[in-house]
Scaffold this active site. Structure first.
Site, PDB file in Angstrom:
ATOM      1  N   SER A 166       0.871  -1.158  -0.086  1.00  0.00           N
ATOM      2  CA  SER A 166       0.238   0.088   0.050  1.00  0.00           C
ATOM      3  C   SER A 166       0.765   1.252   0.100  1.00  0.00           C
ATOM      4  CB  SER A 166      -0.827  -0.146   1.261  1.00  0.00           C
ATOM      5  OG  SER A 166      -1.900   1.064   1.076  1.00  0.00           O
TER       6      SER A 166
ATOM      7  N   ASP B  92      -8.254  -4.552  -6.488  1.00  0.00           N
ATOM      8  CA  ASP B  92      -7.610  -3.704  -5.346  1.00  0.00           C
ATOM      9  C   ASP B  92      -7.535  -2.298  -5.611  1.00  0.00           C
ATOM     10  OD1 ASP B  92      -6.326  -2.308  -3.486  1.00  0.00           O
ATOM     11  OD2 ASP B  92      -4.425  -3.479  -3.583  1.00  0.00           O
TER      12      ASP B  92
ATOM     13  N   HIS C   5      -7.514  -5.214  -1.080  1.00  0.00           N
ATOM     14  CA  HIS C   5      -6.338  -4.589  -0.708  1.00  0.00           C
ATOM     15  C   HIS C   5      -5.700  -5.390   0.363  1.00  0.00           C
ATOM     16  CE1 HIS C   5      -3.504  -1.337  -0.899  1.00  0.00           C
ATOM     17  NE2 HIS C   5      -3.607  -1.186   0.549  1.00  0.00           N
TER      18      HIS C   5
END
Length: 549
Positions: A374, A438, A531
């Site tokens: 991320s 995602d 995610h």
């Protein structure tokens, strides 16, 4: 992110008002003196969600009133450029402003919710889950979790409880096996063990220092080097965490740098992901401003700080801006001690660079890898980018690879061209793993104004964990109408798959109740549930195609 504590231990009374959620300088406005300085060589564009009121946003979004839209934009290029941006790219700006305002509005509830979820999850885990907690309550023996302890696990850690490396291969346990040791660090594409180490390290980066140290030393049998809780001068908090390990304490072959990523209930992290502001660096290109701030390389309330940190010759820059010789010498020296030129606080780029150079000097044969999930993935690729900008070529020659997972975009096409020659030769070193729907790798938008582009080799995995090697993941801006129904159907399939993984693939892949709950949330917000690191670990371990063709 309060005071000296790590993110897992931050106080719940943190003041967010001066953050990316709409903060201003002490004078009630942003100070851009010197912004875009250096004779126009450095430029910037800031999307400020609180630059205008609700009426301005409605007039701009509904009626397309560019004069209202200009209030949300600030640039070194002047009013004509800002007006053109507001006229031509209304919806991108509106989405950014609305998203960040909503996140700001729910920032405090998110903070409290995250605090509560943290406590509940750790109460359950430290007391033997629900029945154990009930029994301890009756017996008066409840174990109260402590945030700074080696048993306090983050929300991400509870989402996926796996700790051990791929197929139980703990690297230093095999030090007698020269072939295995070489396989971990050799420069060869398709090294699934190295990929697995990177995703597991990226997940581990969400934990506090004691947990990281214990896992590295006790479970992975590696050498823990250090954990850094670094200063973000714009957020005025220690909001960037990173740790370093070596595969062994003496004559190491591998050095790993792992950056922490976006935390689920952290409003600042999500605002950073939805922030389209950029800073343009000569030769390098346009770079995401929030990510530069997270590395400790500037503060948008005084944009000249970016130039001070990113300019190679700091002494020359200081003298050109009126500093005396002694001041400029001090400014030039700051790049070597782990601290940035604008603050006495330790910042991520300088701290990690300083330690890495020492480690490379100590371990003559070692190469290093940088990784993150991320937001951590964005910092992982920007770290070597700034090393190149600062002409740290001796360090870059020791780079083994950059592996990111669910990484947002960090810059424009010029940044890609600048870095390709350093990351593709003599072999590819930058691999960007994207799982299915995602949403984070689709942010910020790949748009003509904001110009954000991905680069590197994209390893895309669909919901069957089938790998495809491509330049860009499908549906690159996430909101394409033809992907709408498939996204929700896929989220339903992921829920079914999560409930059955333990039976179809073995107990190692069984998902707990918290992970299943997130899958349920994915029925409404599929891009968020996708995610989770769970699917990234599964993608690396279960990928059906060879890693590289």
């Amino acid at each position: 992110m309060a005071g000296e504590s790590s993110r897992n231990g931050r106080g719940i009374d943190r003041d967010r008002k001066s953050r990316d959620l709409g903060g201003t300088s002490a004078g009630g406005h942003r100070d851009f003196a010197g912004g875009g300085g250096g004779g126009g060589a450095f430029q910037y564009l800031i999307v400020n969600p609180h630059g205008g009121g609700v009426r301005d946003l409605l007039k701009y979004g509904v009626r397309g009133d560019a004069r209202s839209g200009v209030k949300f934009l600030e640039s070194s290029k002047g009013g004509e450029f800002v007006g053109a941006v507001a006229s031509d790219h209304r919806w991108v700006i509106v989405v950014s402003v609305i998203a960040r305002r909503l996140i700001a509005f729910f920032g405090r509830p998110m903070q409290w919710t995250g605090f509560l979820v943290d406590i509940v999850l750790n109460l359950l885990s430290e007391n033997g889950n629900f029945l154990g907690l009930l029994s301890n309550l009756i017996g008066g023996n409840v174990v109260v979790p402590r945030r700074d302890s080696d048993t306090f696990i983050s929300i991400i850690g509870h989402l996926d409880g796996r700790i051990d490396l791929y197929k139980g291969m703990n690297v230093p346990d095999q030090h007698g096996d020269a072939a295995f040791e070489e396989s971990i660090v050799r420069v060869e594409l398709g090294n699934r063990a190295l990929m697995d180490l990177c995703i597991m390290a990226s997940k581990l980066a969400y934990e506090n220092e004691k947990v990281v140290r214990n896992v590295v030393v006790q479970r992975w049998k590696m050498h823990f080097v250090d954990f850094y809780n670094c200063w973000n001068d714009y957020q005025k908090a220690r909001s960037t965490q990173v740790f370093i390990l070596c595969d062994k304490p003496v004559d190491a072959n591998l050095i790993l740098i792992g950056f922490r990523g976006t935390e689920p209930f952290d409003a600042d992290d999500w605002c950073t992901d939805f922030n389209y502001s950029w800073y343009e660096i000569p030769k390098l290109g346009k770079v995401h401003m929030g990510f530069l701030e997270a590395l400790g390389l500037g503060n948008r309330t005084n944009t000249v700080t970016f130039q001070e940190n990113l300019q190679l010759d700091k002494k020359k820059f200081a003298l050109a801006n009126g500093a005396n010789a002694s001041d400029s010498e001090a400014l030039a020296s700051t790049s070597n001690d782990g601290f940035g030129p604008q603050t006495a606080e330790m910042t991520a780029y300088y701290a990690v660079r300083s330690k890495l150079k020492n480690l490379l000097e100590e371990h003559k044969k070692a190469k290093f890898v940088v990784t993150g999930h991320s937001l951590g993935g964005a910092l992982a690729i920007l770290f070597p980018t700034v090393l190149v900008l600062h002409e740290e070529m001796e360090v870059m020659r020791r780079l083994l690879g950059v592996y990111t997972f669910g990484q947002p975009r960090v810059g424009d096409r010029q940044l890609q061209r600048f870095m390709e020659k350093h990351l593709d030769y003599p072999y590819p070193k930058y691999f960007r793993v994207v799982y299915c729907n995602d949403v984070v790798p689709r942010l910020p938008y790949d748009d003509r104004t904001f110009l954000y582009k991905h680069f590197g080799i994209c390893l895309y995995y669909d919901s069957w964990y089938t790998e495809q090697k491509m330049e860009e993941e499908p549906n690159r801006n996430y909101f394409g109408p033809r992907y709408l129904i498939p996204k929700y159907l896929n989220a339903f399939w992921e829920l079914i798959r999560g409930l059955t993984m333990g039976y179809t693939h073995g107990p190692e892949y069984k998902e707990g109740w918290f992970s299943i709950l997130v899958r349920v949330v994915g029925l409404v917000l599929p891009g968020l549930s996708a995610h989770s690191p769970t699917d990234y670990i599964n993608s690396v371990r279960l990928g059906k195609e060879p890693m590289f063709n």
